[in-house]
Design an enzyme around this catalytic site. Structure first.
Site, PDB file in Angstrom:
ATOM      1  N   ARG A  26       0.832  -1.207   0.000  1.00  0.00           N
ATOM      2  CA  ARG A  26       0.000   0.000   0.000  1.00  0.00           C
ATOM      3  C   ARG A  26       0.867   1.259   0.000  1.00  0.00           C
ATOM      4  O   ARG A  26       0.563   2.250  -0.684  1.00  0.00           O
ATOM      5  CB  ARG A  26      -0.923  -0.025   1.224  1.00  0.00           C
ATOM      6  CG  ARG A  26      -1.913   1.125   1.301  1.00  0.00           C
ATOM      7  CD  ARG A  26      -2.968   0.852   2.364  1.00  0.00           C
ATOM      8  NE  ARG A  26      -3.858   1.994   2.502  1.00  0.00           N
ATOM      9  CZ  ARG A  26      -3.946   2.744   3.604  1.00  0.00           C
ATOM     10  NH1 ARG A  26      -3.204   2.449   4.665  1.00  0.00           N
ATOM     11  NH2 ARG A  26      -4.770   3.766   3.665  1.00  0.00           N
ATOM     12  N   HIS A  53       0.698   4.227  -2.756  1.00  0.00           N
ATOM     13  CA  HIS A  53       0.421   5.612  -2.363  1.00  0.00           C
ATOM     14  C   HIS A  53       1.580   6.536  -2.725  1.00  0.00           C
ATOM     15  O   HIS A  53       1.370   7.723  -2.979  1.00  0.00           O
ATOM     16  CB  HIS A  53       0.119   5.681  -0.867  1.00  0.00           C
ATOM     17  CG  HIS A  53      -1.266   5.236  -0.519  1.00  0.00           C
ATOM     18  ND1 HIS A  53      -2.025   5.791   0.492  1.00  0.00           N
ATOM     19  CD2 HIS A  53      -2.047   4.257  -1.056  1.00  0.00           C
ATOM     20  CE1 HIS A  53      -3.205   5.191   0.550  1.00  0.00           C
ATOM     21  NE2 HIS A  53      -3.233   4.249  -0.372  1.00  0.00           N
ATOM     22  N   ASN A  83      -3.278   8.692   4.380  1.00  0.00           N
ATOM     23  CA  ASN A  83      -2.023   8.005   4.708  1.00  0.00           C
ATOM     24  C   ASN A  83      -1.757   7.831   6.195  1.00  0.00           C
ATOM     25  O   ASN A  83      -0.769   7.187   6.571  1.00  0.00           O
ATOM     26  CB  ASN A  83      -0.832   8.751   4.091  1.00  0.00           C
ATOM     27  CG  ASN A  83      -0.733   8.546   2.595  1.00  0.00           C
ATOM     28  OD1 ASN A  83      -1.351   7.648   2.041  1.00  0.00           O
ATOM     29  ND2 ASN A  83       0.041   9.388   1.934  1.00  0.00           N
TER      30      ASN A  83
END
Length: 314
Positions: free
Chosen positions: A57, A61, A89
């Site tokens: 992830r 991101h 985040n």
């Protein structure tokens, strides 16, 4: 729409294939880099099964803001709030794994390997550690010097519909095939209630619950995520095999048991629905597509330097 159009120049200036990547980039300067990073990821995963999902992830991101430049690794400083502290985040974790890998790589070959490359390698190793496919990672990324929490609003949201998803991916040179394949990364990890709350409470003016959500799953999610008295870290695993990289995610979409609106949205047009059906019926087809799309996504570049420490610019 006006605000989205205003962002387009930023997208096109920030995302490029400008830095030439190569499979052999460190062959002479740091030949053991892949082994070193893999060892750190392996040891971290043995201690914490949530590490692989976090690293995958984190890489996604990172690449979706200013290209794969390690900007997600930078810490906020002074008046600047960094990407890692932006709303989408704040639940990212396992930054220590990248710091540990960087330290180990620096001990072998100081000042050679970028943090962005270490993150790209770690994301690949995360997939391998959970039983997924391996691939050769192109290398040679540079690290970015800019990280702004305000830019994390550009990340595709779990509430997005298919047209919003298509726009988000196409702005980064990624196709609908890439969208469906990369969404398969949701087979790993955990989701907090905030990411799927829209589907189980006050969905719209006529339905409290999203009618495309299976009733049994909706009932379970409502019990985990009540409107009031919700535990701070309440949520649920992305799928029943959330520490194993497999194609269960696509099977759940077909059963109306995926967590996010953006997951279920893949059934709303024929092109993406056909791909969901394909990957649900063939783990091999999914693995092949995922590898191709990961290489494509991770080749979006945009940095300027090689950081000595991943959390601060030189």
């Amino acid at each position: 729409m006006a605000s989205i159009l205003a962002l387009l120049p930023l997208f096109f200036s920030a995302f490029s294939q400008g830095n030439a990547l190569s499979l052999n980039y460190y062959t002479k300067t740091c030949p053991d880099v892949e082994y070193v990073v893999a060892q750190v990821v392996r040891e971290a995963t043995m201690k914490d099964k949530t590490v692989p999902a976090a690293l995958l992830r984190m890489h996604f991101h990172d690449c979706f803001i200013r290209g794969c430049d390690g900007s997600v690794l930078l810490y906020s400083k002074g008046g600047n709030k960094a990407e890692k502290d932006g709303p989408p985040n704040v639940s990212l974790h396992a930054f220590y794994v990248i710091e540990s890998a960087k330290k180990a790589v620096e001990a072998k070959c100081p000042g050679i390997v970028s943090c962005a490359d270490i993150l790209a390698l770690a994301a690949r190793d995360a997939v391998v550690q959970t039983g997924g496919p391996t691939w050769d990672v192109p290398k040679g990324r540079k690290d970015g010097r800019t990280s702004k929490a305000s830019e994390t609003r550009q990340l595709p949201a779990p509430t997005f519909n298919i047209s919003q998803l298509q726009q988000s991916f196409s702005q980064r040179g990624l196709s609908m095939e890439d969208l469906v394949a990369l969404s398969g990364g949701h087979t790993l990890g955990f989701s907090h209630c905030s990411s799927f709350q829209n589907r189980i409470h006050n969905f719209n003016s006529t339905h409290d619950i999203d009618p495309t959500l299976h009733p049994s799953l909706a009932a379970s999610l409502k019990s985990i995520c009540p409107i009031k008295n919700m535990a701070k870290n309440a949520g649920t695993n992305m799928d029943p095999s959330s520490t194993t990289f497999d194609n269960t995610y696509y099977k759940l979409i077909l059963q109306k048991k995926s967590l996010f609106s953006s997951d279920q949205a893949l059934l709303t047009i024929p092109k993406t629905k056909d791909l969901v059906l394909k990957y649900a019926s063939s783990k091999e087809a999914f693995n092949t597509a995922f590898v191709n799309s990961m290489i494509k996504m991770s080749s979006i570049t945009g940095g300027q330097e090689g950081r000595k420490v991943c959390k601060v610019v030189n």
